[in-house]
Design an enzyme around this catalytic site. Sequence first.
Site, PDB file in Angstrom:
ATOM      1  N   ASN A  88      -2.845  10.352  16.127  1.00  0.00           N
ATOM      2  CA  ASN A  88      -3.216   9.390  15.093  1.00  0.00           C
ATOM      3  C   ASN A  88      -4.618   8.835  15.372  1.00  0.00           C
ATOM      4  OD1 ASN A  88      -3.226   6.195  14.658  1.00  0.00           O
ATOM      5  ND2 ASN A  88      -2.134   7.159  12.981  1.00  0.00           N
ATOM      6  N   ASP A  89      -5.425   8.722  14.331  1.00  0.00           N
ATOM      7  CA  ASP A  89      -6.829   8.326  14.523  1.00  0.00           C
ATOM      8  C   ASP A  89      -6.987   6.950  15.174  1.00  0.00           C
ATOM      9  OD1 ASP A  89      -5.864   7.102  12.227  1.00  0.00           O
ATOM     10  OD2 ASP A  89      -7.638   7.537  11.001  1.00  0.00           O
ATOM     11  N   GLY A 117      -7.012   2.585   4.418  1.00  0.00           N
ATOM     12  CA  GLY A 117      -5.868   1.706   4.687  1.00  0.00           C
ATOM     13  C   GLY A 117      -6.191   0.888   5.914  1.00  0.00           C
ATOM     14  N   GLU A 138       2.066   1.434  13.591  1.00  0.00           N
ATOM     15  CA  GLU A 138       1.528   1.429  12.220  1.00  0.00           C
ATOM     16  C   GLU A 138       1.324  -0.027  11.794  1.00  0.00           C
ATOM     17  OE1 GLU A 138       0.386   3.743  10.099  1.00  0.00           O
ATOM     18  OE2 GLU A 138       0.480   5.075  11.822  1.00  0.00           O
ATOM     19  N   HIS A 141       1.056  -1.651   8.277  1.00  0.00           N
ATOM     20  CA  HIS A 141       2.230  -1.757   7.405  1.00  0.00           C
ATOM     21  C   HIS A 141       3.177  -2.860   7.865  1.00  0.00           C
ATOM     22  CE1 HIS A 141       0.897   1.666   5.091  1.00  0.00           C
ATOM     23  NE2 HIS A 141       0.514   2.179   6.237  1.00  0.00           N
ATOM     24  N   CYS A 151       2.579  -1.292  -1.636  1.00  0.00           N
ATOM     25  CA  CYS A 151       1.578  -0.818  -0.690  1.00  0.00           C
ATOM     26  C   CYS A 151       0.855   0.385  -1.296  1.00  0.00           C
ATOM     27  CB  CYS A 151       2.262  -0.441   0.619  1.00  0.00           C
ATOM     28  SG  CYS A 151       1.111  -0.062   1.939  1.00  0.00           S
ATOM     29  N   CYS A 155       3.361   4.679   1.044  1.00  0.00           N
ATOM     30  CA  CYS A 155       4.235   3.759   1.780  1.00  0.00           C
ATOM     31  C   CYS A 155       5.194   3.080   0.803  1.00  0.00           C
ATOM     32  CB  CYS A 155       3.397   2.702   2.507  1.00  0.00           C
ATOM     33  SG  CYS A 155       4.363   1.348   3.199  1.00  0.00           S
ATOM     34  N   CYS A 160       2.261  -5.081   2.323  1.00  0.00           N
ATOM     35  CA  CYS A 160       1.797  -4.695   3.670  1.00  0.00           C
ATOM     36  C   CYS A 160       0.377  -5.240   3.886  1.00  0.00           C
ATOM     37  CB  CYS A 160       1.752  -3.182   3.819  1.00  0.00           C
ATOM     38  SG  CYS A 160       3.352  -2.374   3.717  1.00  0.00           S
ATOM     39  N   GLU A 162      -2.213  -3.786   4.803  1.00  0.00           N
ATOM     40  CA  GLU A 162      -3.299  -2.945   4.297  1.00  0.00           C
ATOM     41  C   GLU A 162      -3.539  -3.123   2.799  1.00  0.00           C
ATOM     42  OE1 GLU A 162      -2.586   1.250   5.390  1.00  0.00           O
ATOM     43  OE2 GLU A 162      -2.511   1.674   3.274  1.00  0.00           O
TER      44      GLU A 162
HETATM   45 ZN   LIG Z   1       2.653  -0.132   3.711  1.00  0.00          ZN
END
Ligand SMILES: [Zn+2]
Length: 297
Positions: A88-89, A117, A138, A141, A151, A155, A160, A162
Amino acid sequence: MDDQMVVHHRVHRTWRGADRQETLDIFTEAVEEVRAASPDVEAIGFGIPALVEWEAGVSRWSNHLPLDGVPFRDLMSERLGLPVRVDNDSNLAMLAEQRAGAARGIGDAVLLALGTGIGGGLLLGGQIYRGSEGAGAELGHIVVNPDGPDCPGDCPGRGCLEAYASGNALGRAGTEAARSNPDSALGRVLAAGREVTGGLVTELAHDGDPLCREVIAEAGRWLGIGIVSLVNIFNPELVIIGGGASAAGDLMLDPAREVLAERGLPPNREMVKVVLAHFGSEAGMMGAALLALEAAA
Ligand SMILES: [Zn+2]
């Protein structure tokens, strides 16, 4: 990137909607361009905005890219003929910040990468925390408003973080502000048929535009609500803010710090610092290269 973390070549591609095959082609072409410029590449690391099953190198799910159920590591290794690692980045952004950036010498830190996001990275007890399958952290979220908007992306959540404090959220809030204030700088941008993006809102805010500053301060207050929960749960020494929208700097972080000072639990809120990522929006890329170095060793 070499083992001294010096970046030798950069390639940029913009993803504007593409299916899975086309998306993987974009990755492959970008890597091939780098290899043409630096022929001695020994391994490739990918930081992707997806929930990655870490051991298997499989992308299980992505909110914004068509990468659900892709055996990413093996597929890209076969395409490129080199060892490939993937994570994951934002986990990787955390890794880069730990190795040589804001979290150097720090055991416990939380990273939020504000982009399309919000990506999350957790450093707990000196280790990157990935959860049981690698799909954890995450942090974009976490729910900050159960009655909030759906979201963005795939999602299933509502309200959330984001949806309120990402770069895209800044663009959406800026567009709404432009509609309600047609005589403002943002209103004139919209009237001229241009798109109101998070980057534009940030640029005008740095120039002193009061409406853009308020849009960013509001996003900062939502960010602060999210940070309160993270600081209460993890008691980190640092909260690191990265990603493209972190270019807003203290215009966004100061309102977040105020919310934290007001609502966070003592002593956690007094111990923690909220800072910008040392590697800015390149932290994920640097972390991916660190993974590749492990594979090349
Ligand atoms: Zn979300």
